[in-house]
Design a protein around this motif. Sequence first.
Motif, PDB file in Angstrom:
ATOM      1  N   GLY A 199       0.794  -1.223   0.000  1.00 19.11           N
ATOM      2  CA  GLY A 199       0.000   0.000   0.000  1.00 19.11           C
ATOM      3  C   GLY A 199       0.821   1.264   0.000  1.00 19.11           C
ATOM      4  O   GLY A 199       1.830   1.387  -0.700  1.00 19.11           O
ATOM      5  N   ALA A 200       0.428   2.206   0.864  1.00 18.55           N
ATOM      6  CA  ALA A 200       0.898   3.586   0.765  1.00 18.55           C
ATOM      7  C   ALA A 200       2.311   3.829   1.283  1.00 18.55           C
ATOM      8  O   ALA A 200       3.062   4.594   0.690  1.00 18.55           O
ATOM      9  N   HIS A 201       2.675   3.232   2.420  1.00 13.69           N
ATOM     10  CA  HIS A 201       3.926   3.613   3.091  1.00 13.69           C
ATOM     11  C   HIS A 201       4.952   2.493   3.058  1.00 13.69           C
ATOM     12  O   HIS A 201       4.601   1.316   3.027  1.00 13.69           O
ATOM     13  N   ASP A 202       6.221   2.895   3.073  1.00 10.91           N
ATOM     14  CA  ASP A 202       7.295   1.919   2.914  1.00 10.91           C
ATOM     15  C   ASP A 202       7.713   1.304   4.247  1.00 10.91           C
ATOM     16  O   ASP A 202       7.227   1.684   5.317  1.00 10.91           O
ATOM     17  N   ALA A 203       8.631   0.348   4.166  1.00 13.03           N
ATOM     18  CA  ALA A 203       9.022  -0.424   5.337  1.00 13.03           C
ATOM     19  C   ALA A 203       9.625   0.454   6.428  1.00 13.03           C
ATOM     20  O   ALA A 203       9.327   0.279   7.610  1.00 13.03           O
ATOM     21  N   ASP A 204      10.486   1.402   6.053  1.00  6.40           N
ATOM     22  CA  ASP A 204      11.113   2.259   7.057  1.00  6.40           C
ATOM     23  C   ASP A 204      10.065   3.058   7.822  1.00  6.40           C
ATOM     24  O   ASP A 204      10.146   3.192   9.048  1.00  6.40           O
ATOM     25  N   ARG A 205       9.106   3.578   7.100  1.00  9.00           N
ATOM     26  CA  ARG A 205       8.070   4.378   7.759  1.00  9.00           C
ATOM     27  C   ARG A 205       7.209   3.512   8.681  1.00  9.00           C
ATOM     28  O   ARG A 205       6.834   3.932   9.779  1.00  9.00           O
ATOM     29  N   LEU A 206       6.892   2.305   8.247  1.00  8.40           N
ATOM     30  CA  LEU A 206       6.103   1.401   9.083  1.00  8.40           C
ATOM     31  C   LEU A 206       6.874   1.024  10.348  1.00  8.40           C
ATOM     32  O   LEU A 206       6.307   0.980  11.440  1.00  8.40           O
ATOM     33  N   ARG A 207       8.171   0.778  10.205  1.00  6.47           N
ATOM     34  CA  ARG A 207       8.987   0.434  11.379  1.00  6.47           C
ATOM     35  C   ARG A 207       9.084   1.621  12.341  1.00  6.47           C
ATOM     36  O   ARG A 207       8.999   1.443  13.559  1.00  6.47           O
ATOM     37  N   ARG A 208       9.278   2.811  11.798  1.00  8.62           N
ATOM     38  CA  ARG A 208       9.367   3.983  12.672  1.00  8.62           C
ATOM     39  C   ARG A 208       8.071   4.208  13.447  1.00  8.62           C
ATOM     40  O   ARG A 208       8.095   4.710  14.573  1.00  8.62           O
TER      41      ARG A 208
END
Length: 243
Positions: A199-208
């Motif tokens: 979807g919309a957000h990448d792995a780094d953003r999800l982890r943060r």
Amino acid sequence: MNGAERISVACLDLAGTTVADGDAVETAFAEAIATMGVVAGTGAHDRAMAAVHDARGRPKLDVLRSLFGDEARAQAAHLSFERSYDLIVDRRGLAPVSGAEKALDRLTGAGVRVCLLTGFSRRTLGRIVDALGWWDSVDMALCPEDGGRGRPWPDLILSAALRLGIDDVRHIAVCGDTENDILSGRRAGASIVAGVLTGAHDADRLRRAGATHVLPSVAEFADLVVLSPPPLHHDDAMTADHR
């Protein structure tokens, strides 16, 4: 701890998580914003669409309120958003993310109750679930109108817990594709708060945002939930600490 105390409720987002989104949501936002005079090719439009992308997962009306700061304009833009989204769906149709239907079957087959969550209105939520024929595949579907504040607040997840009679939020697993989905799950106290990359957000953003897991898609989420060990309760933690 017995098997009945494992994860018993899974809260899954719709667009970008279980439903293939492509660019449908952001296209509908762009068209809605244009009806308010914020047109493509301007700096104002670029800033508005960047804000839309950052806010994915939040209630659509809340996003428009933050853009326009005026209730009447936000409501008008929201009507335009829903008309645009309807037209996109009519043209393209709706499809589940690859593996999503098998994931729903895997969860329900293991006795896990499934709640779909969304930032869409109730009307759009109903249209999506109708189109996919998923009413018999899930236990509940909730939108911001059902649970007080929408994401990133925990209200929808906690509403699902109350309605389904869950007595411990650690028995909940959450799956979503945006930072706001993850924040909502963490604030609700869910044991599993998984981000997916469809979807919309990448792995780094999800982890943060605090994702406990980042998965390729919802297809892997079902196995994670079904095969996960029971959540650690306070008494268990005390015993472990004194071994």
